[in-house]
Design an enzyme around this catalytic site. Structure first.
Site, mmCIF file in Angstrom:
data_model
loop_
_atom_site.group_PDB
_atom_site.id
_atom_site.type_symbol
_atom_site.label_atom_id
_atom_site.label_comp_id
_atom_site.label_asym_id
_atom_site.label_seq_id
_atom_site.Cartn_x
_atom_site.Cartn_y
_atom_site.Cartn_z
ATOM 1 N N LEU A 83 -3.804 5.853 3.421
ATOM 2 C CA LEU A 83 -3.313 7.173 3.046
ATOM 3 C C LEU A 83 -3.732 7.606 1.649
ATOM 4 O O LEU A 83 -3.241 8.607 1.130
ATOM 5 C CB LEU A 83 -1.788 7.225 3.192
ATOM 6 C CG LEU A 83 -1.291 6.967 4.621
ATOM 7 C CD1 LEU A 83 0.220 6.954 4.663
ATOM 8 C CD2 LEU A 83 -1.867 7.975 5.599
ATOM 9 N N CYS A 84 -4.670 6.877 1.038
ATOM 10 C CA CYS A 84 -5.193 7.275 -0.274
ATOM 11 C C CYS A 84 -6.185 8.415 -0.123
ATOM 12 O O CYS A 84 -6.956 8.459 0.835
ATOM 13 C CB CYS A 84 -5.907 6.106 -0.950
ATOM 14 S SG CYS A 84 -4.794 4.921 -1.695
ATOM 15 N N HIS A 85 -6.173 9.323 -1.090
ATOM 16 C CA HIS A 85 -7.143 10.412 -1.115
ATOM 17 C C HIS A 85 -8.468 9.901 -1.679
ATOM 18 O O HIS A 85 -8.458 9.107 -2.625
ATOM 19 C CB HIS A 85 -6.655 11.549 -2.026
ATOM 20 C CG HIS A 85 -5.479 12.273 -1.484
ATOM 21 N ND1 HIS A 85 -4.193 11.836 -1.671
ATOM 22 C CD2 HIS A 85 -5.398 13.424 -0.772
ATOM 23 C CE1 HIS A 85 -3.363 12.682 -1.084
ATOM 24 N NE2 HIS A 85 -4.054 13.640 -0.531
ATOM 25 N N MET A 121 -4.062 3.381 -7.521
ATOM 26 C CA MET A 121 -4.570 2.518 -6.445
ATOM 27 C C MET A 121 -6.004 2.082 -6.713
ATOM 28 O O MET A 121 -6.392 0.961 -6.386
ATOM 29 C CB MET A 121 -4.460 3.228 -5.091
ATOM 30 C CG MET A 121 -3.028 3.469 -4.646
ATOM 31 S SD MET A 121 -1.980 1.992 -4.651
ATOM 32 C CE MET A 121 -2.841 0.968 -3.471
ATOM 33 N N GLU A 122 -6.795 2.949 -7.335
ATOM 34 C CA GLU A 122 -8.175 2.588 -7.662
ATOM 35 C C GLU A 122 -8.204 1.477 -8.708
ATOM 36 O O GLU A 122 -9.005 0.532 -8.603
ATOM 37 C CB GLU A 122 -8.940 3.819 -8.139
ATOM 38 C CG GLU A 122 -9.290 4.788 -7.023
ATOM 39 C CD GLU A 122 -8.100 5.558 -6.440
ATOM 40 O OE1 GLU A 122 -8.254 6.131 -5.343
ATOM 41 O OE2 GLU A 122 -7.004 5.576 -7.050
ATOM 42 N N ASP A 136 -14.190 -16.079 -4.485
ATOM 43 C CA ASP A 136 -15.308 -16.293 -3.572
ATOM 44 C C ASP A 136 -16.439 -17.072 -4.233
ATOM 45 O O ASP A 136 -17.007 -17.979 -3.635
ATOM 46 C CB ASP A 136 -15.830 -14.955 -3.045
ATOM 47 C CG ASP A 136 -16.997 -15.142 -2.090
ATOM 48 O OD1 ASP A 136 -16.851 -15.906 -1.110
ATOM 49 O OD2 ASP A 136 -18.057 -14.539 -2.330
#
Length: 166
Positions: A83-85, A121-122, A136
């Site tokens: 739901l992030c733009h 969020m970014e 990793d």
């Protein structure tokens, strides 16, 4: 369907009045300069931290590659978090600090834009992807590494103003 003036469901903005998930409408929000800073850490064996510090890991420059991965992660946040733009980022920076006493690598990621919605969020995605990349690249020598304390440190811009974590 008409939006309600206040978010239903205890203030959670990603649910409509009927409780259905939806993407928040930001059309009427002002374009402002927005900045978010996130931080996290990866705990490891001292020898693993020394491999990273010395640049002698078999896969190459661990922190350089993790920095690029974090930047890529920020750019792809809307593809990963439903739901992030999609946001036109103006800047993403990923920095590392090595603490031998802990032993940990601390990652700080900053995301910026001029837009109608924030970049928290970014920044969080950049930090998480950078830390996962370190895992990793070093898992062949240390599968016990632990990602810890990924959190938002600061957010500026927009209607909700300035936030600084305790």
């Amino acid at each position: 369907m008409q939006e309600t003036p206040h978010p239903p469901h205890g203030g959670l903005t990603h649910f409509d009045a009927e409780g259905q998930a939806h993407m928040v409408d930001v059309a009427n929000k002002a374009h402002t300069h927005r900045v978010a800073v996130a931080e996290g850490r990866i705990r490891m064996e001292p020898a693993t931290l020394e491999l990273i510090r010395s640049g002698s890991a078999k896969k190459g420059d661990v922190l350089g590659i993790a920095r690029i991965a974090g930047i890529q992660g920020a750019k792809h946040t809307a593809e990963l978090i439903p739901l992030c733009h999609p946001i036109a980022l103006t800047r993403v920076a990923v920095e590392f600090e090595l603490e031998a006493a802990a032993p940990v690598v601390i990652c700080r990621a900053t995301a910026e834009c001029t837009g109608q919605t924030g970049v928290e969020m970014e920044a969080l995605t950049a930090c998480s992807v950078a830390l996962l990349t370190i895992y990793d690249m070093c898992k062949a020598v240390d599968r016990g590494m632990t990602l810890e304390a990924v959190r938002l440190l600061e957010k500026r811009g927009g209607k909700s103003g300035h936030f600084v974590a305790n």
